[in-house]
Design a protein around this motif. Sequence first.
Motif, PDB file in Angstrom:
ATOM      1  N   ALA A 163       0.838  -1.203   0.000  1.00 28.94           N
ATOM      2  CA  ALA A 163       0.000   0.000   0.000  1.00 28.94           C
ATOM      3  C   ALA A 163       0.874   1.255   0.000  1.00 28.94           C
ATOM      4  O   ALA A 163       0.580   2.229  -0.705  1.00 28.94           O
ATOM      5  CB  ALA A 163      -0.922  -0.005   1.219  1.00 28.94           C
ATOM      6  N   CYS A 208      -4.945  -0.039  -1.605  1.00 25.51           N
ATOM      7  CA  CYS A 208      -4.872   0.989  -0.560  1.00 25.51           C
ATOM      8  C   CYS A 208      -5.705   0.616   0.657  1.00 25.51           C
ATOM      9  O   CYS A 208      -5.774   1.372   1.611  1.00 25.51           O
ATOM     10  CB  CYS A 208      -5.286   2.348  -1.099  1.00 25.51           C
ATOM     11  SG  CYS A 208      -6.986   2.427  -1.601  1.00 25.51           S
ATOM     12  N   THR A 214      -4.448   1.061   4.214  1.00 19.39           N
ATOM     13  CA  THR A 214      -4.229   2.420   4.714  1.00 19.39           C
ATOM     14  C   THR A 214      -5.436   2.937   5.483  1.00 19.39           C
ATOM     15  O   THR A 214      -5.379   4.005   6.074  1.00 19.39           O
ATOM     16  CB  THR A 214      -3.969   3.383   3.543  1.00 19.39           C
ATOM     17  OG1 THR A 214      -5.148   3.458   2.743  1.00 19.39           O
ATOM     18  CG2 THR A 214      -2.823   2.916   2.687  1.00 19.39           C
ATOM     19  N   VAL A 215      -6.519   2.181   5.456  1.00 22.48           N
ATOM     20  CA  VAL A 215      -7.722   2.623   6.159  1.00 22.48           C
ATOM     21  C   VAL A 215      -7.566   2.339   7.639  1.00 22.48           C
ATOM     22  O   VAL A 215      -7.341   1.201   8.040  1.00 22.48           O
ATOM     23  CB  VAL A 215      -8.967   1.896   5.613  1.00 22.48           C
ATOM     24  CG1 VAL A 215     -10.203   2.335   6.374  1.00 22.48           C
ATOM     25  CG2 VAL A 215      -9.124   2.167   4.133  1.00 22.48           C
ATOM     26  N   PHE A 217       2.428   1.613  -3.400  1.00 28.24           N
ATOM     27  CA  PHE A 217       1.383   2.032  -4.341  1.00 28.24           C
ATOM     28  C   PHE A 217       1.114   3.535  -4.189  1.00 28.24           C
ATOM     29  O   PHE A 217       0.998   4.264  -5.175  1.00 28.24           O
ATOM     30  CB  PHE A 217       0.113   1.221  -4.066  1.00 28.24           C
ATOM     31  CG  PHE A 217      -0.993   1.456  -5.059  1.00 28.24           C
ATOM     32  CD1 PHE A 217      -0.835   1.134  -6.396  1.00 28.24           C
ATOM     33  CD2 PHE A 217      -2.201   1.980  -4.651  1.00 28.24           C
ATOM     34  CE1 PHE A 217      -1.857   1.335  -7.315  1.00 28.24           C
ATOM     35  CE2 PHE A 217      -3.238   2.190  -5.553  1.00 28.24           C
ATOM     36  CZ  PHE A 217      -3.056   1.861  -6.892  1.00 28.24           C
ATOM     37  N   SER A 218       1.058   3.980  -2.944  1.00 28.77           N
ATOM     38  CA  SER A 218       0.783   5.405  -2.722  1.00 28.77           C
ATOM     39  C   SER A 218       1.955   6.280  -3.162  1.00 28.77           C
ATOM     40  O   SER A 218       1.776   7.454  -3.465  1.00 28.77           O
ATOM     41  CB  SER A 218       0.464   5.663  -1.249  1.00 28.77           C
ATOM     42  OG  SER A 218       1.639   5.578  -0.478  1.00 28.77           O
TER      43      SER A 218
END
Lengths: 177, 247
Positions: free
Chosen positions: A78, A158, A161-162, A81-82
């Motif tokens: 994640a 993602c 990331t939550v 990816f970000s």
Amino acid sequence: MTFERLIWQSALRNKRRSLLTALCVAFASVGFVLFVSRAAAPGALAQEAAVLGLLLSIGLTLLWSCWSDLCARAPADAVLFSLGFSRQQLATLLVMESVLLGGSGALVGVGASVALHAELGSLRIVPETLSLAFVAALVASALGAAWPAYRLSCSELCSPTVHDEFGPSHERRGIAR
Amino acid sequence: MNQLVFANQTIVSGRTPLIAARGMPSFDLDVPAGAFVGLVGPSGSGKSALLRLLAGLDRPSAGHLTVGGVCLNELDESERQSFRANAVSIVFPSQNLLPTLTLQQNLELPLLLSPLRSSERRQRARSALEMVGLGPRGARYPRELPPVDQQRAAIARSLLNGANLILADEPCQLISPSDHGRVLDLLSQLNSVFRKTIVLATRDESVVARTSLLHRLSPGPMRTRSSLTEATQAELSRQPLIEAMSA
């Protein structure tokens, strides 16, 4: 810091899976070399390599598809990816990681076979057999990681990331897909 | 991100029915370049969802989302990747750093996608670490550092890709209240010195005290609207905290 380092760090992140992969490939390579070297017909090498590759691919696919493994790598994926890494790059990293570990395992396996050959003088190990075992292990490692890499590239990257007040949500639910 | 696009003083505008469809509010949000904006709301109010949309991590299924003049709705996957790599940085509540890389290597990660040489990547990462006072700790692994320094390193990393928009999602959630100031100081510094536009989402009212503009979000079907005009900007110098919108 290079992509190779990134692959290594990914391999180091999940030590148990990495060790299992390398051991699996090493044992398969030893088994292959010893099996093929038992005074078999010379023409059977390719078929036996294919069988080894197929069995190893299935085993590695099962190993690398473990839910816990994909979950364990989810936060790092994640972040990457970000930072702008594409899904394809992340999938490639996973395949390269598998090939790296498979190659390491195959080297150990081939080395062990040569050592065993010295102990068991009755076997006739030729360089072609060792090369074929190594190549088959590399191909099997790449094939074994193909399905997990495809799943990874299709997943909701993602999701880890939550966060909420209980912490990262993926640790409770698993990564969404 | 093209700086000229900022001339219209609008870098973010969104109407995201996607969020409304998830039971969260829909937005009209305009953020001027160089602003330090706070998004406050309870869990489930759509703060993180909005940040992920702005960061190009999620794709809005409907509505209109423009960041720096780039309409995110129209970007394909590769353009979206390029947008994430160059135009925006996001700081998550935790796990921003890869645990098996040193601090310096973590900062080099976004530069791996650039054509820079290895030595130049190292140099830039070192400079960013020094800028936030973590220079001597570049060889340490994240686990060897307190959470506050991990967050500061993650914020420092956002300087390296040249993005003008920094999104901070609960950056103080997992650090002790006594250290909140160090993270917020750094964000303020990026805003005031480097003219970075910062959008900070949090549940904690005290964290957003330094922001120049505040948006309140609530769960449920509500609509918020806020924009910062030149007139209100002038007012900001007298009134650091503006609650622009509430339910």
